[in-house]
Design an enzyme around this catalytic site. Sequence first.
Site, PDB file in Angstrom:
ATOM      1  N   LEU A 185      -6.243   6.949  -0.217  1.00 46.20           N
ATOM      2  CA  LEU A 185      -5.237   8.004  -0.335  1.00 46.20           C
ATOM      3  C   LEU A 185      -5.247   8.964   0.851  1.00 46.20           C
ATOM      4  CD1 LEU A 185      -5.661   8.840  -4.120  1.00 46.20           C
ATOM      5  CD2 LEU A 185      -4.117   7.182  -3.047  1.00 46.20           C
ATOM      6  N   GLY A 197       0.181  11.964   2.128  1.00 50.36           N
ATOM      7  CA  GLY A 197       1.468  11.445   1.650  1.00 50.36           C
ATOM      8  C   GLY A 197       1.369  11.072   0.171  1.00 50.36           C
ATOM      9  N   HIS A 198       0.347  10.279  -0.160  1.00 53.58           N
ATOM     10  CA  HIS A 198       0.135   9.920  -1.570  1.00 53.58           C
ATOM     11  C   HIS A 198      -0.049  11.174  -2.431  1.00 53.58           C
ATOM     12  CE1 HIS A 198      -1.843   6.225   0.396  1.00 53.58           C
ATOM     13  NE2 HIS A 198      -0.826   5.716  -0.274  1.00 53.58           N
ATOM     14  N   GLN A 213       2.158  -9.093  -2.260  1.00 58.16           N
ATOM     15  CA  GLN A 213       3.082  -8.533  -1.279  1.00 58.16           C
ATOM     16  C   GLN A 213       2.609  -8.688   0.158  1.00 58.16           C
ATOM     17  OE1 GLN A 213       2.682  -4.496  -3.083  1.00 58.16           O
ATOM     18  NE2 GLN A 213       2.833  -3.743  -1.003  1.00 58.16           N
ATOM     19  N   LYS A 241       8.947   7.103   3.389  1.00 57.21           N
ATOM     20  CA  LYS A 241       8.283   6.347   4.452  1.00 57.21           C
ATOM     21  C   LYS A 241       8.582   4.850   4.303  1.00 57.21           C
ATOM     22  CE  LYS A 241       4.778   4.735   7.025  1.00 57.21           C
ATOM     23  NZ  LYS A 241       3.964   3.892   6.190  1.00 57.21           N
TER      24      LYS A 241
HETATM   25  P1  AMP Z   1       1.038   2.598  -0.363  1.00 54.41           P
HETATM   26  O1  AMP Z   1      -0.312   2.982  -0.879  1.00 54.41           O
HETATM   27  O2  AMP Z   1       1.111   2.505   1.120  1.00 54.41           O
HETATM   28  O3  AMP Z   1       1.618   1.414  -1.087  1.00 54.41           O
HETATM   29  O4  AMP Z   1       1.993   3.819  -0.719  1.00 54.41           O
HETATM   30  C1  AMP Z   1       2.123   4.280  -2.040  1.00 54.41           C
HETATM   31  C2  AMP Z   1       3.285   5.236  -2.126  1.00 54.41           C
HETATM   32  O5  AMP Z   1       3.071   6.329  -1.234  1.00 54.41           O
HETATM   33  C3  AMP Z   1       4.610   4.589  -1.693  1.00 54.41           C
HETATM   34  O6  AMP Z   1       5.653   5.068  -2.525  1.00 54.41           O
HETATM   35  C4  AMP Z   1       4.766   5.083  -0.284  1.00 54.41           C
HETATM   36  O7  AMP Z   1       6.111   5.145   0.139  1.00 54.41           O
HETATM   37  C5  AMP Z   1       4.181   6.471  -0.390  1.00 54.41           C
HETATM   38  N1  AMP Z   1       3.774   6.944   0.937  1.00 54.41           N
HETATM   39  C6  AMP Z   1       2.989   6.299   1.835  1.00 54.41           C
HETATM   40  N2  AMP Z   1       2.875   7.016   2.965  1.00 54.41           N
HETATM   41  C7  AMP Z   1       3.618   8.138   2.789  1.00 54.41           C
HETATM   42  C8  AMP Z   1       3.916   9.279   3.595  1.00 54.41           C
HETATM   43  N3  AMP Z   1       3.428   9.404   4.828  1.00 54.41           N
HETATM   44  N4  AMP Z   1       4.726  10.219   3.083  1.00 54.41           N
HETATM   45  C9  AMP Z   1       5.248  10.102   1.833  1.00 54.41           C
HETATM   46  N5  AMP Z   1       4.992   9.056   1.016  1.00 54.41           N
HETATM   47  C10 AMP Z   1       4.195   8.085   1.475  1.00 54.41           C
END
Ligand code: AMP
Length: 282
Positions: free
Chosen positions: A33, A36-37, A61, A149
Amino acid sequence: MSVTERIEELRSLLAPARREGRSIGFVPTMGYLHAGHLTLMQRAREENDVVVASIFVNPLQFGPKEDYQRYPRDLARDAELAREAGVDFIFAPSVEEMYPQEMLAQVDVARITDRLEGAARPGHFRGVATVVAKLFNIVQPDRAYFGQKDYQQLLVIRRMVRDLSYPIEVVAVPTVREEDGLAMSSRNSYLNPQERQAATVLIRALRLGRERIESGERNAQRVRTAMQELIAQEPLARLEYLSIADPETLREQETITAPAFLSLAVFIGKTRLIDNLLIETL
Ligand code: AMP
């Protein structure tokens, strides 16, 4: 906060909240995490009675040559950060728990998955839609939170929710960036200090594109070329795709019209990064 890796256990944990009519917000992630998360989780906290986050690196995926094996993982650290962000339940299943047998039933969202990330990563969005559909059925949230993102992913999930009548509100959260503009990503942890510097090329190219458009350029190809030239000047960067498209259909624009969706995928060394900007008005 409780952490479980079992589908049935999570269902029992959520049953009282559901019975009492309390709202459930859900944040699906692959863990490791970052801010963003955490922004997604805080937003879910503000808008719901109960917050569930999932942490699952979803093998469906990833392509065969992608980074599934080396994708960063740290559940202990993630649990602490999620707790601080106000998460009530973490669902962190094993691959065996999610996929005990071959997945004969999968979810395909057509057309909007043909372009951009879908073209560069065949099968990626089928894996995303399938795991999110399964997580939605396990958690049965009222609201689910996704980052801009991963804009195309957001489109795919919104479409799946509409077409398959999931009673879920999809909430989009703006991209959270480092101070120098780099979009936060778990994959940024792969970058060495030199690559970390070079990685700012994504946002620099996007901002250059936006500036050209704001100063009146309406020929999309000329804007793309200017952005490509900027990326070519960064020796550690290799452009995979660069697009100026309609944000609904993802079809490439010839003449720039608002809204316009600028997006790109760039390898910095071996690390593949994506970013985007939405231009809402001209
Ligand atoms: P991931 O763990 O990369 O699958 O991301 C999980 C969630 O967090 C997804 O909805 C992503 O779009 C969101 N996410 C990842 N990076 C960011 C960021 N920099 N800003 C906002 N949301 C993000």
